[in-house]
Design an enzyme around this catalytic site. Structure first.
Site, PDB file in Angstrom:
ATOM      1  N   GLU A  70       8.848 -86.594  92.679  1.00 44.32           N
ATOM      2  CA  GLU A  70       9.690 -85.767  91.820  1.00 44.32           C
ATOM      3  C   GLU A  70       8.798 -84.992  90.850  1.00 44.32           C
ATOM      4  O   GLU A  70       7.740 -85.483  90.441  1.00 44.32           O
ATOM      5  CB  GLU A  70      10.632 -86.703  91.047  1.00 44.32           C
TER       6      GLU A  70
ATOM      7  N   ASP B 285       9.848 -89.800  88.235  1.00 43.67           N
ATOM      8  CA  ASP B 285       9.071 -90.737  89.055  1.00 43.67           C
ATOM      9  C   ASP B 285       7.574 -90.488  88.854  1.00 43.67           C
ATOM     10  O   ASP B 285       7.157 -89.342  88.651  1.00 43.67           O
ATOM     11  CB  ASP B 285       9.403 -90.534  90.543  1.00 43.67           C
TER      12      ASP B 285
ATOM     13  N   ASN C 147      13.103 -93.352  89.212  1.00 47.63           N
ATOM     14  CA  ASN C 147      14.345 -93.375  88.438  1.00 47.63           C
ATOM     15  C   ASN C 147      15.554 -93.435  89.368  1.00 47.63           C
ATOM     16  O   ASN C 147      15.424 -93.758  90.547  1.00 47.63           O
ATOM     17  CB  ASN C 147      14.407 -92.175  87.488  1.00 47.63           C
TER      18      ASN C 147
ATOM     19  N   GLU D  66      -9.974 -86.052  79.451  1.00 49.64           N
ATOM     20  CA  GLU D  66      -9.116 -87.228  79.315  1.00 49.64           C
ATOM     21  C   GLU D  66      -7.876 -86.824  78.528  1.00 49.64           C
ATOM     22  O   GLU D  66      -7.990 -86.190  77.469  1.00 49.64           O
ATOM     23  CB  GLU D  66      -9.861 -88.356  78.591  1.00 49.64           C
TER      24      GLU D  66
ATOM     25  N   ASP E  35     -14.614 -89.699  77.232  1.00 47.65           N
ATOM     26  CA  ASP E  35     -15.599 -89.361  78.258  1.00 47.65           C
ATOM     27  C   ASP E  35     -16.356 -88.098  77.831  1.00 47.65           C
ATOM     28  O   ASP E  35     -15.738 -87.148  77.342  1.00 47.65           O
ATOM     29  CB  ASP E  35     -14.908 -89.109  79.604  1.00 47.65           C
TER      30      ASP E  35
ATOM     31  N   ASP F  95     -15.300 -94.046  79.355  1.00 45.28           N
ATOM     32  CA  ASP F  95     -14.762 -95.265  78.760  1.00 45.28           C
ATOM     33  C   ASP F  95     -13.955 -96.040  79.803  1.00 45.28           C
ATOM     34  O   ASP F  95     -14.042 -95.766  80.998  1.00 45.28           O
ATOM     35  CB  ASP F  95     -13.940 -94.935  77.510  1.00 45.28           C
TER      36      ASP F  95
ATOM     37  N   SER G 247     -10.735 -96.096  80.418  1.00 56.16           N
ATOM     38  CA  SER G 247      -9.454 -95.553  80.893  1.00 56.16           C
ATOM     39  C   SER G 247      -9.657 -94.258  81.679  1.00 56.16           C
ATOM     40  O   SER G 247     -10.729 -94.040  82.231  1.00 56.16           O
ATOM     41  CB  SER G 247      -8.511 -95.347  79.713  1.00 56.16           C
TER      42      SER G 247
ATOM     43  N   HIS H 177      -1.132 -49.424 110.457  1.00 52.91           N
ATOM     44  CA  HIS H 177      -2.412 -49.076 111.097  1.00 52.91           C
ATOM     45  C   HIS H 177      -2.964 -50.220 111.951  1.00 52.91           C
ATOM     46  O   HIS H 177      -3.860 -50.008 112.767  1.00 52.91           O
ATOM     47  CB  HIS H 177      -3.434 -48.597 110.051  1.00 52.91           C
TER      48      HIS H 177
ATOM     49  N   ASP I  20       2.034 -46.459 105.410  1.00 52.62           N
ATOM     50  CA  ASP I  20       1.337 -47.472 106.206  1.00 52.62           C
ATOM     51  C   ASP I  20       2.060 -48.818 106.098  1.00 52.62           C
ATOM     52  O   ASP I  20       1.635 -49.720 105.374  1.00 52.62           O
ATOM     53  CB  ASP I  20      -0.115 -47.595 105.727  1.00 52.62           C
TER      54      ASP I  20
ATOM     55  N   GLY J 283     -10.153 -56.835 108.010  1.00 53.27           N
ATOM     56  CA  GLY J 283      -9.544 -58.096 108.426  1.00 53.27           C
ATOM     57  C   GLY J 283      -8.443 -58.545 107.488  1.00 53.27           C
ATOM     58  O   GLY J 283      -7.627 -59.392 107.835  1.00 53.27           O
TER      59      GLY J 283
ATOM     60  N   SER K 249      -6.311 -56.286 106.321  1.00 56.28           N
ATOM     61  CA  SER K 249      -5.270 -55.279 106.522  1.00 56.28           C
ATOM     62  C   SER K 249      -3.923 -55.920 106.828  1.00 56.28           C
ATOM     63  O   SER K 249      -3.841 -56.877 107.609  1.00 56.28           O
ATOM     64  CB  SER K 249      -5.644 -54.356 107.678  1.00 56.28           C
ATOM     65  N   GLY K 250      -2.881 -55.368 106.222  1.00 54.23           N
ATOM     66  CA  GLY K 250      -1.529 -55.857 106.466  1.00 54.23           C
ATOM     67  C   GLY K 250      -1.149 -57.041 105.609  1.00 54.23           C
ATOM     68  O   GLY K 250       0.017 -57.445 105.575  1.00 54.23           O
TER      69      GLY K 250
END
Length: 683
Positions: free
Chosen positions: A95, A102, A147, A217, A228, A260, A262, A484, A539, A631, A633-634
């Site tokens: 979720e 959750d 939940n 952190e 940290d 640390d 955590s 094209h 185009d 490459g 193109s489009g």
């Protein structure tokens, strides 16, 4: 806290020898979100790593059914003594993150105690996002808290054991070298202290360049770095930082890293380099931070040095505007409603009197005429951003027309999450322009796309030739591309639909067999009848698929803008494709992305010697270096709107070379061609 004597008696009710002697009791606060949650369902699993094997586990029912609601699940992971655990989430879709939603928590212990939390995860992540975590000992606990509502797939994870790292840091010598946090690119373990003593040859100085730096952190101010951090020359560094350099005035430097007990992060990847103190960046410009950039980037209006030192003490050219703070910016950025100078001086001379309103065209009108239901500006901009939009105003070329025929003055009302039309038609057909994952890429400086980041991107292949052009998915059955791409070339009739195959959900051209990639043949190709293969005017082409696609986390349509949709000059847009990464170079395997800027049409026509038509738009970075190429193109040019929904602003069309200075790319303008797309597809 338990009474010490009763604790002893519970262990040894008859008090026989050998007696358990408790010297001290240390109490950690249990994680309150778990300790005080009443859950109907609970599931508990104990898993032990096997030497040389990878062990997988999933949420109950994955992937065929969603994980249970109102549940609390534990996975206790153990490894052999002297080992640590490497845990990777291969798929994770929960979720969306919220206070009572959750979530998963991973602990560096077998008890869910807050000081040993490695990470809290919720929502969904691109499959390529780094979700590998390392324990500091031979145990780890994974918890899932859900939940009362929602149906989500959950996760698939795997873990294995690694020998515990005996030494962290060390002595590094030589001209240059690299070093990283432990286990990089996995998250570094908690409770680590590493020291690297770096020494380059005598008579040289040493600098350390951090190419990736993620030492963040939650809840820790990056100004003080109390948890940290990396420490060099007495200064602590933490947080998420783009590439930066720390230098020493001698041939030695010491780098300390501390984590640390955590939360952990991805850490850093760094290199050390030796340099001559008189010329730290041979042939290049040296930023005050120590970073080296090309000299052409000096005084070009762009902040290439993080601290802006490349744009200070500049002499502006005839093509530039001098800001009040001394910076030089391209003249065409003046009066584009974007604060480019940083002190707004490029926009000050364009402003109207205090009791006036400035139209998009630059015209000033009395403030009282704004939002009065009349088009006083002549372009509708005085009626386009009103909070109390009149029920209806006279219809013009730039006003949005609702399905009932009434026109509203609000600019870009479609799919913005607000009901603007009485019949709500501005919010119809809005299942588009969103992507299923919410995590941003952590690739710094690179241009590789994440899996699922651009789920409307299509790769068009011709049998025996591979990828030829890009396209955009706009519905279950229709693609938009460039006309094209389908011209006859070297005796091959590319307008023949039978030649083409569309790959959807593809990121890496080498992974076309991935089960998430969908393949479709093309039923028909419709190119615009006015397409001019000399000027590239009109185009655009639409392609109908032989069978509809199935929308998924990596296949989604992009929104088509209304013909009245406004994309303002100066707006940042995204272009994506597998095209060449350099002019004349080979095509990319991984889908590339680049952020570029919409350029004033008049300025662009000057740069490209009057080659633009109203069906074209000019987008790029005039300093060069960022552009679409052969490459691409489009492929799509995408605008992220304030609602976070994404619209197709343009189609990659043509350009003079690739990424050349003052030669921006040219794109087919979707709004000018929108009516034709609707005629052909009904969309």
């Amino acid at each position: 806290m338990a009474d010490k004597q009763s604790l002893v008696q519970r262990w040894n009710p008859r008090l026989r020898n050998p007696m358990l002697k408790v010297e001290s009791v240390v109490a950690f606060p249990a994680d309150p979100s778990i300790a005080y949650s009443a859950r109907n369902q609970s599931c508990m699993f104990a898993l032990h790593a096997k030497e040389g094997e990878v062990t997988s586990f999933t949420t109950p029912g994955f992937p065929n059914s969603p994980y249970p609601n109102n549940a609390l699940c534990y996975w206790a992971l153990r490894a052999d003594a002297g080992s640590v655990i490497s845990l990777t989430f291969k798929t994770l879709e929960l979720e969306q993150c919220m206070d009572d939603g959750d979530y998963i928590k991973v602990y560096n212990s077998l008890s869910p105690v807050e000081p040993h939390t490695l990470v809290r995860l919720c929502g969904n992540y691109a499959p390529s996002y780094n979700l590998t975590f390392i324990s500091s000992q031979n145990v780890m606990l994974v918890t899932l808290v859900t939940n009362k509502e929602g149906r989500f797939p959950g996760f698939k994870a795997e873990f294995f054991q690694l020998p515990k790292m005996k030494v962290c840091g060390g002595t590094l010598r030589g001209e240059s070298g690299t070093f990283t946090t432990p286990y990089y690119p996995a998250h570094y373990p908690p409770a680590m202290d590493c020291v690297w003593n770096i020494e380059v040859p005598p008579k040289k100085n040493v600098k350390v360049r951090f190419n990736m730096f993620f030492v963040l952190e939650p809840g820790t101010p990056v100004s003080s770095c109390t948890k940290d951090y990396v420490q060099i020359n007495g200064t602590k560094y933490c947080g998420e930082r783009s590439q930066f350099v720390v230098a020493s005035t001698t041939n030695r430097i010491e780098v300390q890293f501390h984590s640390d007990h955590s939360h952990t992060d991805s850490g850093f990847s760094a290199e050390y380099l030796s340099y001559d103190s008189s010329d730290p960046c041979p042939g290049k410009f040296t930023c005050n931070t120590g970073r080296c950039i090309d000299r052409s980037m000096r005084c070009d209006g762009w902040l290439d040095c993080v601290d802006g030192s490349d744009e200070r003490s500049c002499t502006c050219t005839d093509q530039q505007f001098k800001c009040q703070n001394g910076w030089c910016k391209p003249k065409f950025w003046v009066c584009d409603n974007v604060n480019d100078c940083g002190d707004n001086s490029d926009e000050l001379q364009c402003s109207c009197a205090a009791d006036s309103f400035k139209c998009s065209s630059g015209k000033c009108i009395p403030e009282a005429q704004k939002c009065d239901g009349k088009d006083d500006c002549g372009d509708g901009s005085d009626e386009g951003s009103c909070s109390n939009v009149p029920a209806a105003i006279p219809c013009k070329d730039y006003t949005y027309k609702c399905r009932n025929g009434r026109c509203i003055g609000k600019q870009n009302p479609e799919c913005d999450g607000e009901r603007d039309c009485e019949d709500n038609s501005d919010e119809d057909n809005c299942n588009c322009g969103t992507r299923s994952y919410t995590r941003k890429s952590r690739i710094v400086g690179g241009q590789d796309s994440e899996v699922g980041e651009w789920p409307w991107q299509v790769s068009l292949h011709v049998k025996g030739q591979g990828h030829i052009c890009g396209a955009s998915l706009v519905s279950e059955s229709w693609l938009v591309s460039a006309a094209h791409c389908f011209l006859q070339l070297q005796g091959i009739r590319y307008s023949d639909a039978n030649l083409w195959t569309a790959y959807l959900g593809l990121t890496d051209q080498g992974n076309r067999n991935d089960p998430n990639v969908q393949t479709r043949k093309i039923k028909r190709i419709i190119s615009h009848p006015y397409f001019n293969d000399y000027t590239y005017d009109y185009d655009i082409a639409v392609l109908e698929l032989q069978s509809p696609v199935t929308f998924s986390s990596v296949v989604q349509p992009i929104c088509l803008p209304d013909a009245t949709h406004s994309f303002p000059v100066g707006k940042d847009l995204w272009v994506t494709g597998w095209g060449a990464t350099a002019e004349g170079g080979s095509e990319a395997s991984v889908l590339q992305k680049a952020e570029i800027r919409l350029i004033n049409q008049t300025v662009c026509n000057q740069l490209l010697t009057d080659q633009l038509t109203p069906r074209m738009m000019c987008v790029g970075v005039l300093t060069g270096g960022v552009d679409a190429c052969q490459g691409d193109s489009g492929g799509p040019l995408v605008s992220v709107e304030p609602s976070s929904r994404m619209f197709l602003a343009g189609v990659v069309s043509w350009g003079e070379g690739c990424a050349q200075r003052n030669k921006p790319g040219v794109y087919s303008r979707l709004t000018s061609l929108r009516d034709w797309i609707k005629e052909q597809t009904g969309l």
